[in-house]
Design an enzyme around this catalytic site. Structure first.
Site, PDB file in Angstrom:
ATOM      1  CB  CYS A  34      -0.894  -0.204   1.149  1.00  0.00           C
ATOM      2  SG  CYS A  34      -2.496   1.087   1.101  1.00  0.00           S
ATOM      3  CD  GLU A  61      -1.828  -5.715   5.817  1.00  0.00           C
ATOM      4  OE1 GLU A  61      -1.789  -4.513   5.997  1.00  0.00           O
ATOM      5  OE2 GLU A  61      -1.135  -6.220   4.668  1.00  0.00           O
ATOM      6  CG  HIS A  98      -3.652  -3.111   3.453  1.00  0.00           C
ATOM      7  ND1 HIS A  98      -2.867  -2.617   4.224  1.00  0.00           N
ATOM      8  CD2 HIS A  98      -4.132  -1.909   2.926  1.00  0.00           C
ATOM      9  CE1 HIS A  98      -2.453  -1.238   4.341  1.00  0.00           C
ATOM     10  NE2 HIS A  98      -3.545  -0.670   3.521  1.00  0.00           N
TER      11      HIS A  98
END
Length: 233
Positions: free
Chosen positions: A112, A209, A207
């Site tokens: 990002c 994660e 993202h």
């Protein structure tokens, strides 16, 4: 077996209730994704002193998400009202860390803001705002098409992924040597790589994660970073 040491620049937080003070933090989901991959995640203080020397002790780098870069960093003479959480110290450190990691060949995954940092570090520019709530990629999961034959495709094992996004800015002009490896349906650049780079490097605008704990394609990015870090060591 020793876990490869992965440097993750901390992000400044104005308030953290559990610690009672302002803090330097990283998202737990990010830390856990690196740990699942077999890495030893290490948050590092974003001070731009002797970045090359500090980097030398690490096996890999993860540039995480965060607030916006100051627009003057990419040549803008004004700032859009939506630009937020700008911090000069953070910008100085992240930009220098990106340059040093790429120049030295330390494996690097940029996420990002991290993707935007690498782009700007290599002379690219950003679109300061994508056009308001109707156009931005905040709180949004959408499909991303990945170019075949890229490190990104090898890491995710896919030509299309569902990406969890939270950004209101995007790449306008890519930095020197960077190539686009993924796009959203609206044309937004979602991935960048640097062919001929000395070390493993890929960057994503989303993202991973957020969903890595349940999506092997997203966890694959962290696995690839840690694997490259281990091979380098």
């Amino acid at each position: 077996m020793t876990r490869p040491l992965i440097a993750i620049p901390a992000r400044f937080a104005a308030t953290t209730s559990a610690l009672r003070y302002a803090a330097e933090v990283n998202a737990r989901a990010l830390i856990e994704a690196v740990w699942r991959a077999g890495g030893e995640p290490a948050s590092i203080h974003p001070a731009p002193d002797d970045v090359a020397g500090r980097l030398a002790r690490f096996d890999g780098v993860l540039l995480p998400g965060g607030g916006d870069l100051a627009p003057h960093r990419y040549g803008a003479t004004d700032s859009h009202d939506s630009v937020y959480d700008v911090d000069d110290l953070q910008d100085d450190f992240d930009l220098e860390l990106a340059r040093q990691a790429i120049d030295s060949g330390v494996p690097l995954l940029a996420i990002c803001r991290g993707l935007q940092v690498v782009d700007v570090a290599l002379g690219g520019t950003l679109e300061q705002d994508m056009g308001g709530p109707e156009s931005e990629h905040r709180h949004l999961v959408h499909p991303v098409a990945i170019r075949r034959g890229t490190l990104l495709e090898r890491a995710t094992g896919a030509e299309k992924v569902e990406a969890s996004c939270y950004h209101h800015q995007r790449i306008s002009r890519t930095g020197a040597g960077l190539t686009v490896t993924a796009r959203a349906a609206d044309g937004t650049v979602e991935g960048l790589e640097l062919p001929g780079a000395r070390g493993w490097f890929t960057a994503v605008q989303w993202h991973p994660e957020d969903t890595a704990h349940e999506d092997p394609a997203q966890q694959g990015l962290f696995d690839a970073l840690v694997r490259a870090a281990g091979e380098r060591g």
